[in-house]
Design an enzyme around this catalytic site. Structure first.
Site, PDB file in Angstrom:
ATOM      1  N   LYS A  94     -14.270  -0.260  -3.921  1.00  0.00           N
ATOM      2  CA  LYS A  94     -15.375   0.098  -3.020  1.00  0.00           C
ATOM      3  C   LYS A  94     -16.461   0.847  -3.796  1.00  0.00           C
ATOM      4  O   LYS A  94     -17.651   0.591  -3.626  1.00  0.00           O
ATOM      5  CB  LYS A  94     -14.873   1.002  -1.885  1.00  0.00           C
ATOM      6  CG  LYS A  94     -13.953   0.310  -0.912  1.00  0.00           C
ATOM      7  CD  LYS A  94     -13.594   1.259   0.227  1.00  0.00           C
ATOM      8  CE  LYS A  94     -12.422   0.735   1.024  1.00  0.00           C
ATOM      9  NZ  LYS A  94     -11.868   1.705   1.952  1.00  0.00           N
TER      10      LYS A  94
ATOM     11  N   HIS B  44       8.306 -26.664  -1.460  1.00  0.00           N
ATOM     12  CA  HIS B  44       7.692 -27.785  -2.171  1.00  0.00           C
ATOM     13  C   HIS B  44       6.543 -27.326  -3.063  1.00  0.00           C
ATOM     14  O   HIS B  44       5.796 -28.139  -3.580  1.00  0.00           O
ATOM     15  CB  HIS B  44       7.229 -28.843  -1.167  1.00  0.00           C
ATOM     16  CG  HIS B  44       8.378 -29.419  -0.402  1.00  0.00           C
ATOM     17  ND1 HIS B  44       8.909 -30.659  -0.669  1.00  0.00           N
ATOM     18  CD2 HIS B  44       9.136 -28.898   0.600  1.00  0.00           C
ATOM     19  CE1 HIS B  44       9.938 -30.885   0.146  1.00  0.00           C
ATOM     20  NE2 HIS B  44      10.093 -29.831   0.924  1.00  0.00           N
TER      21      HIS B  44
ATOM     22  N   GLU C 269       0.827  -1.216   0.000  1.00  0.00           N
ATOM     23  CA  GLU C 269       0.000   0.000   0.000  1.00  0.00           C
ATOM     24  C   GLU C 269       0.855   1.256   0.000  1.00  0.00           C
ATOM     25  O   GLU C 269       0.424   2.311  -0.468  1.00  0.00           O
ATOM     26  CB  GLU C 269      -0.922   0.020   1.234  1.00  0.00           C
ATOM     27  CG  GLU C 269      -2.264  -0.611   0.973  1.00  0.00           C
ATOM     28  CD  GLU C 269      -3.287  -0.398   2.078  1.00  0.00           C
ATOM     29  OE1 GLU C 269      -2.979   0.280   3.082  1.00  0.00           O
ATOM     30  OE2 GLU C 269      -4.400  -0.915   1.950  1.00  0.00           O
TER      31      GLU C 269
HETATM   32  O1  PA5 Z   1      -3.798   0.884   5.803  1.00  0.00           O
HETATM   33  C1  PA5 Z   1      -4.952   1.251   5.658  1.00  0.00           C
HETATM   34  O2  PA5 Z   1      -5.268   2.430   5.743  1.00  0.00           O
HETATM   35  C2  PA5 Z   1      -6.051   0.254   5.370  1.00  0.00           C
HETATM   36  O3  PA5 Z   1      -5.572  -1.048   5.280  1.00  0.00           O
HETATM   37  C3  PA5 Z   1      -7.076   0.292   6.469  1.00  0.00           C
HETATM   38  O4  PA5 Z   1      -6.462  -0.025   7.679  1.00  0.00           O
HETATM   39  C4  PA5 Z   1      -8.215  -0.668   6.178  1.00  0.00           C
HETATM   40  O5  PA5 Z   1      -8.791  -0.374   4.944  1.00  0.00           O
HETATM   41  C5  PA5 Z   1      -9.267  -0.577   7.259  1.00  0.00           C
HETATM   42  O6  PA5 Z   1      -9.742   0.711   7.361  1.00  0.00           O
HETATM   43  P1  PA5 Z   1     -10.539   1.187   8.630  1.00  0.00           P
HETATM   44  O7  PA5 Z   1      -9.621   1.079   9.795  1.00  0.00           O
HETATM   45  O8  PA5 Z   1     -10.929   2.586   8.339  1.00  0.00           O
HETATM   46  O9  PA5 Z   1     -11.729   0.281   8.767  1.00  0.00           O
END
Ligand code: PA5
Length: 445
Positions: free
Chosen positions: A422, A308, A287
């Site tokens: 989303k 394996h 990310e």
């Molecule tokens: O790193 C991030 O921002 C995401 O992985 C969020 O943690 C994830 O989408 C969950 O979001 P939230 O904590 O708002 O539910």
């Protein structure tokens, strides 16, 4: 404390080229320290370990005790950064089989809200039917569909089974100070809450209550975890020279490998307890760096299991990969291979040896084979599995990630690409407010 060895990358990139990153790394460190780089409103993780107070940890431990005293099972409801850090630490430190034992010192920890599988959620609700369970609902935005959906089910079941008043004692929310549906619900129901700081993004939040509360509930020492992270914060500080700074060297080496054509980094372990450390790491780097049409693809394998299955590809597939091995120095237990008179399995050459020695030779043999096969290899030595060392490992990866993202030239602290699915999902589900998108997406089907 962990140590880093990059010797086995030098047949592929030069030591001089890695050292030449000194100035670039300094500039990246300065951007982090002064907050002059992209994403500078999300730097709350940078000095978090040294800022965490004893009082804060005591409050987390007190809430953890309430859950431990009143629950056989605790569900961590969260997705991405809101559950991976906790799971990484808990699984790294837990006995592999304690969840099978009758007498446990901590509740069984279960994860939900990280998928939308009807079978998973149905089977979870069935499993919980005769259990005294509690829930930690973790969502920074407070509106993530996966987590909100699971929490709706779990809240109702907890209230139905334990009564509304008891449910309030065993449901805790970790969310934004003011915004989001999780905050609204927690305030209305009177749940105990912990705040996720505005300036800490999900994937950097393991040392906030997002990670610390579940880890404490599972029975682990969060003071030691934070102490390990705080020592690593010093060891990777902007004032530590490049040649002695593990985060700087790791960030520089992986960027040099990337620039030399190695587009995939595989995080390797030889200990199944580290599986979720890799899952956490993949989110952290994926990310943070995968944007603007660039970034190393972070992958992971658990060896020797995956030797394996993936071993063939790694040994002889396209030469676009490098490996970073988390090498566990000392295991916790001693188990020797027994001698067998009949020796039908031919294993007497191992009799009297520790199982770990066999594993270590598998590790060394693999490293030599993969380097010979054209795969540069970095090695992070983790002295043993305890809270202090894991805290240090997590902070090391976070700091290196911040530096590495700036070396790559991206904003390491946003994740705009996560929104695309989303938007489509909401349009397909006719969420109010998505009428135009619904029309547009249906026209495409
Ligand atoms: O790193 C991030 O921002 C995401 O992985 C969020 O943690 C994830 O989408 C969950 O979001 P939230 O904590 O708002 O539910």
């Amino acid at each position: 404390m962990i140590s880093l060895n990059i010797e086995k990358t030098f047949g592929f990139i030069s030591k001089e080229k890695v050292s030449a990153y000194d100035a670039e790394v300094k500039a990246a460190q300065e951007m982090l320290e002064k907050g002059t780089g992209k994403g500078n409103d999300f730097l709350g993780w940078l000095h978090l370990p040294s800022f965490i107070s004893k009082e804060h940890l005591a409050e987390l431990n007190a809430t953890a005790k309430v859950l431990r005293d009143n629950c056989e099972v605790v569900i961590i409801a969260g997705i991405g950064g809101s559950y991976l850090g906790a799971r990484a630490v808990i699984e790294a430190l837990s006995n592999s089989f304690t969840w099978l034992q009758d007498k446990k010192t901590a509740p069984v920890m279960i994860y939900a809200g990280h998928n939308i599988s009807e079978d998973y959620l149905y089977e979870l609700t069935e499993y919980l039917k005769d259990k005294k369970f509690g829930v930690i609902n973790i969502s920074k935005s407070g509106t993530t569909t996966e987590t909100a959906l699971a929490f709706r089910l779990l809240k109702k079941q907890c209230e139905d089974q334990r009564g509304k008043e008891t449910a309030k004692q065993v449901i805790v929310a970790v969310t934004d100070a003011k915004k989001g549906a999780a905050r609204v619900t927690a305030d209305k129901e009177g749940y105990k809450t912990f705040i996720i700081p505005d300036n800490v993004g999900g994937r950097f939040s393991v040392l906030t209550p997002v990670g610390l509360l579940p880890i404490a509930v599972a029975g682990f020492d969060i003071e030691q975890l934070v102490a390990g992270a705080a020592d690593m914060e010093k060891a990777c500080g902007a004032d530590v020279p490049f040649a002695e700074n593990p985060a700087a060297i790791y960030a520089a080496t992986r960027n040099e490998l990337y620039r030399s054509g190695k587009k995939i980094e595989i995080l390797v372990n030889f200990c199944p307890k580290l599986h979720y450390v890799s899952e956490w790491w993949k989110q952290l780097y994926g990310e943070s760096e995968g944007k603007d049409n660039k970034g190393i693809f972070p992958a992971s394998v658990d060896f020797s299991t995956d030797l394996h299955s993936m071993g063939q590809w790694i040994q002889e597939g396209e030469r676009s990969i490098f490996e970073t091995v988390i090498s566990l120095d000392k295991v916790d237990h001693k188990l020797e291979v027994p001698f067998d008179e009949a020796n039908l399995d031919g294993l007497n050459f191992l009799a009297g040896k520790r199982v770990d020695e066999v594993n270590k030779m598998a590790e060394l043999g693999t490293q030599l084979a993969h380097v010979d096969g054209g795969v540069p290899n970095m090695r992070i030595v983790l002295p043993s599995l305890n809270e202090y060392n894991i805290g240090g490992l997590l902070y090391f990866f976070e700091k290196a990630c911040g530096i590495s993202g700036y070396l790559l030239g991206v904003n390491p602290f946003n994740q705009p690409g996560v929104e695309a699915y989303k938007k489509n999902m909401f349009a397909l589900l006719d969420k109010p407010g998505y009428e135009e998108e619904s029309k547009a997406i249906r026209a495409k089907l």
